[in-house]
Design a protein around this motif. Sequence first.
Motif, PDB file in Angstrom:
ATOM      1  N   ARG A  24       0.863  -1.189   0.000  1.00 52.20           N
ATOM      2  CA  ARG A  24       0.000   0.000   0.000  1.00 52.20           C
ATOM      3  C   ARG A  24       0.893   1.230   0.000  1.00 52.20           C
ATOM      4  NH1 ARG A  24      -4.614   1.840  -1.178  1.00 52.20           N
ATOM      5  NH2 ARG A  24      -5.828   0.431   0.074  1.00 52.20           N
ATOM      6  N   ASN A  25       0.736   2.104  -0.998  1.00 51.57           N
ATOM      7  CA  ASN A  25       1.620   3.267  -1.055  1.00 51.57           C
ATOM      8  C   ASN A  25       0.893   4.580  -1.290  1.00 51.57           C
ATOM      9  OD1 ASN A  25       0.882   2.966  -3.673  1.00 51.57           O
ATOM     10  ND2 ASN A  25       2.903   2.443  -4.441  1.00 51.57           N
ATOM     11  N   HIS A  26      -0.437   4.569  -1.291  1.00 46.86           N
ATOM     12  CA  HIS A  26      -1.175   5.817  -1.432  1.00 46.86           C
ATOM     13  C   HIS A  26      -2.538   5.686  -0.767  1.00 46.86           C
ATOM     14  CE1 HIS A  26      -2.372   3.466  -5.043  1.00 46.86           C
ATOM     15  NE2 HIS A  26      -3.554   3.999  -4.806  1.00 46.86           N
ATOM     16  N   CYS A  27      -3.147   6.832  -0.504  1.00 45.21           N
ATOM     17  CA  CYS A  27      -4.463   6.876   0.140  1.00 45.21           C
ATOM     18  C   CYS A  27      -5.533   6.462  -0.864  1.00 45.21           C
ATOM     19  CB  CYS A  27      -4.716   8.306   0.623  1.00 45.21           C
ATOM     20  SG  CYS A  27      -6.385   8.574   1.264  1.00 45.21           S
ATOM     21  N   PRO A  28      -6.419   5.529  -0.515  1.00 46.45           N
ATOM     22  CA  PRO A  28      -7.459   5.116  -1.448  1.00 46.45           C
ATOM     23  C   PRO A  28      -8.540   6.176  -1.647  1.00 46.45           C
ATOM     24  CG  PRO A  28      -7.760   4.005   0.640  1.00 46.45           C
ATOM     25  CD  PRO A  28      -6.470   4.773   0.732  1.00 46.45           C
ATOM     26  N   ASN A  29      -8.605   7.157  -0.761  1.00 40.87           N
ATOM     27  CA  ASN A  29      -9.614   8.205  -0.878  1.00 40.87           C
ATOM     28  C   ASN A  29      -9.160   9.321  -1.819  1.00 40.87           C
ATOM     29  OD1 ASN A  29     -12.054   9.703  -0.122  1.00 40.87           O
ATOM     30  ND2 ASN A  29     -10.619  11.054   0.911  1.00 40.87           N
ATOM     31  N   CYS A  30      -8.049   9.982  -1.515  1.00 34.38           N
ATOM     32  CA  CYS A  30      -7.594  11.125  -2.315  1.00 34.38           C
ATOM     33  C   CYS A  30      -6.477  10.748  -3.290  1.00 34.38           C
ATOM     34  CB  CYS A  30      -7.144  12.271  -1.417  1.00 34.38           C
ATOM     35  SG  CYS A  30      -5.640  11.935  -0.478  1.00 34.38           S
ATOM     36  N   LEU A  31      -5.957   9.515  -3.187  1.00 32.89           N
ATOM     37  CA  LEU A  31      -4.919   8.961  -4.063  1.00 32.89           C
ATOM     38  C   LEU A  31      -3.551   9.608  -3.891  1.00 32.89           C
ATOM     39  CD1 LEU A  31      -6.980   8.515  -7.363  1.00 32.89           C
ATOM     40  CD2 LEU A  31      -6.779   6.947  -5.433  1.00 32.89           C
ATOM     41  N   CYS A  32      -3.369  10.414  -2.851  1.00 36.28           N
ATOM     42  CA  CYS A  32      -2.065  11.043  -2.593  1.00 36.28           C
ATOM     43  C   CYS A  32      -1.158  10.092  -1.812  1.00 36.28           C
ATOM     44  CB  CYS A  32      -2.241  12.329  -1.793  1.00 36.28           C
ATOM     45  SG  CYS A  32      -3.022  13.649  -2.738  1.00 36.28           S
ATOM     46  N   SER A  33       0.139  10.338  -1.899  1.00 32.17           N
ATOM     47  CA  SER A  33       1.107   9.571  -1.129  1.00 32.17           C
ATOM     48  C   SER A  33       2.230  10.504  -0.702  1.00 32.17           C
ATOM     49  CB  SER A  33       1.651   8.397  -1.954  1.00 32.17           C
ATOM     50  OG  SER A  33       2.401   8.855  -3.044  1.00 32.17           O
ATOM     51  N   LEU A  34       3.266   9.945  -0.109  1.00 36.39           N
ATOM     52  CA  LEU A  34       4.424  10.729   0.301  1.00 36.39           C
ATOM     53  C   LEU A  34       5.632  10.343  -0.544  1.00 36.39           C
ATOM     54  CD1 LEU A  34       4.205  10.659   4.201  1.00 36.39           C
ATOM     55  CD2 LEU A  34       3.568  12.503   2.656  1.00 36.39           C
ATOM     56  N   HIS A  35       6.503  11.298  -0.799  1.00 35.96           N
ATOM     57  CA  HIS A  35       7.717  11.051  -1.563  1.00 35.96           C
ATOM     58  C   HIS A  35       8.768  10.466  -0.631  1.00 35.96           C
ATOM     59  CE1 HIS A  35      10.884  12.763  -4.563  1.00 35.96           C
ATOM     60  NE2 HIS A  35      10.887  11.447  -4.507  1.00 35.96           N
ATOM     61  N   ILE A  38       4.483  15.820  -0.549  1.00 45.04           N
ATOM     62  CA  ILE A  38       3.213  15.194  -0.931  1.00 45.04           C
ATOM     63  C   ILE A  38       3.278  14.841  -2.414  1.00 45.04           C
ATOM     64  CG2 ILE A  38       0.713  15.531  -1.181  1.00 45.04           C
ATOM     65  CD1 ILE A  38       1.575  15.468   1.732  1.00 45.04           C
ATOM     66  N   MET A  39       2.979  13.593  -2.729  1.00 50.58           N
ATOM     67  CA  MET A  39       2.892  13.138  -4.112  1.00 50.58           C
ATOM     68  C   MET A  39       1.416  13.181  -4.498  1.00 50.58           C
ATOM     69  SD  MET A  39       6.011  12.302  -5.087  1.00 50.58           S
ATOM     70  CE  MET A  39       6.008  11.097  -6.385  1.00 50.58           C
ATOM     71  N   GLU A  40       1.059  14.093  -5.394  1.00 55.48           N
ATOM     72  CA  GLU A  40      -0.346  14.210  -5.781  1.00 55.48           C
ATOM     73  C   GLU A  40      -0.585  13.512  -7.109  1.00 55.48           C
ATOM     74  OE1 GLU A  40      -1.466  18.286  -6.121  1.00 55.48           O
ATOM     75  OE2 GLU A  40       0.158  18.764  -7.476  1.00 55.48           O
ATOM     76  N   ILE A  98      -1.307   5.074 -11.546  1.00 56.38           N
ATOM     77  CA  ILE A  98      -1.429   6.507 -11.259  1.00 56.38           C
ATOM     78  C   ILE A  98      -0.059   7.156 -11.411  1.00 56.38           C
ATOM     79  CG2 ILE A  98      -2.041   8.222  -9.508  1.00 56.38           C
ATOM     80  CD1 ILE A  98      -3.673   5.955  -8.116  1.00 56.38           C
ATOM     81  N   ILE A  99      -0.019   8.289 -12.087  1.00 57.04           N
ATOM     82  CA  ILE A  99       1.197   9.093 -12.146  1.00 57.04           C
ATOM     83  C   ILE A  99       1.101  10.121 -11.022  1.00 57.04           C
ATOM     84  CG2 ILE A  99       2.607  10.705 -13.489  1.00 57.04           C
ATOM     85  CD1 ILE A  99       2.529   7.924 -14.710  1.00 57.04           C
ATOM     86  N   HIS A 100       2.078  10.115 -10.121  1.00 56.36           N
ATOM     87  CA  HIS A 100       2.149  11.075  -9.025  1.00 56.36           C
ATOM     88  C   HIS A 100       3.261  12.086  -9.306  1.00 56.36           C
ATOM     89  CE1 HIS A 100       0.112   7.866  -6.633  1.00 56.36           C
ATOM     90  NE2 HIS A 100      -0.457   8.922  -6.073  1.00 56.36           N
ATOM     91  N   LEU A 144       8.414  12.663 -10.578  1.00 58.94           N
ATOM     92  CA  LEU A 144       7.279  11.878 -11.061  1.00 58.94           C
ATOM     93  C   LEU A 144       7.493  10.409 -10.725  1.00 58.94           C
ATOM     94  CD1 LEU A 144       6.879  13.451 -14.598  1.00 58.94           C
ATOM     95  CD2 LEU A 144       5.385  13.811 -12.631  1.00 58.94           C
ATOM     96  N   SER A 145       6.402   9.707 -10.424  1.00 62.86           N
ATOM     97  CA  SER A 145       6.477   8.266 -10.207  1.00 62.86           C
ATOM     98  C   SER A 145       5.165   7.633 -10.635  1.00 62.86           C
ATOM     99  CB  SER A 145       6.763   7.935  -8.739  1.00 62.86           C
ATOM    100  OG  SER A 145       5.646   8.252  -7.942  1.00 62.86           O
ATOM    101  N   SER A 146       5.211   6.355 -10.883  1.00 61.89           N
ATOM    102  CA  SER A 146       4.036   5.599 -11.296  1.00 61.89           C
ATOM    103  C   SER A 146       3.738   4.546 -10.251  1.00 61.89           C
ATOM    104  CB  SER A 146       4.309   4.940 -12.650  1.00 61.89           C
ATOM    105  OG  SER A 146       3.234   4.116 -13.022  1.00 61.89           O
TER     106      SER A 146
END
Length: 142
Positions: free
Chosen positions: A43-54, A69-71, A85-87, A95-97
Amino acid sequence: MNRENKRKKYEKGYYKTHACNDAFTCKVCGRPVVPEGAGSDHRNHCPNCLCSLHVDIEPGDRAADCGGIMEPVAVWVRKSGEWAIIHRCRRCGALSSNRIAADDNPMKLMSIAMKPAAFPPFPLERIEEMTKLMAGDGELKW
């Protein structure tokens, strides 16, 4: 957990070979995020807003010092048909996928996917004119 095990857990590359079963609170929307329901051990991102941390340079290495914040900025479809998702990092622009998770917000995913169609880089009123300039007849045949 004793110190020895805790130190081993956070050694470089640990998350490349071990599942990330840690729950966390999303830094953007504040919702609790649990690994259950993701359909993956990573699990590497929030399922609600889809954001994660770098936090990673390479997936699972936890070697990034940025911590921004990786948006989510786009989605793409892999050869297998799986969506990813591209963040983009708000702090450094990296950028990351990341593959989508089973419990990701479908409305948020679709809104990201439709953004280019909703906001094209040219005025839609001029599409016939632009088509004529590209040697087309300029007629829209719907």
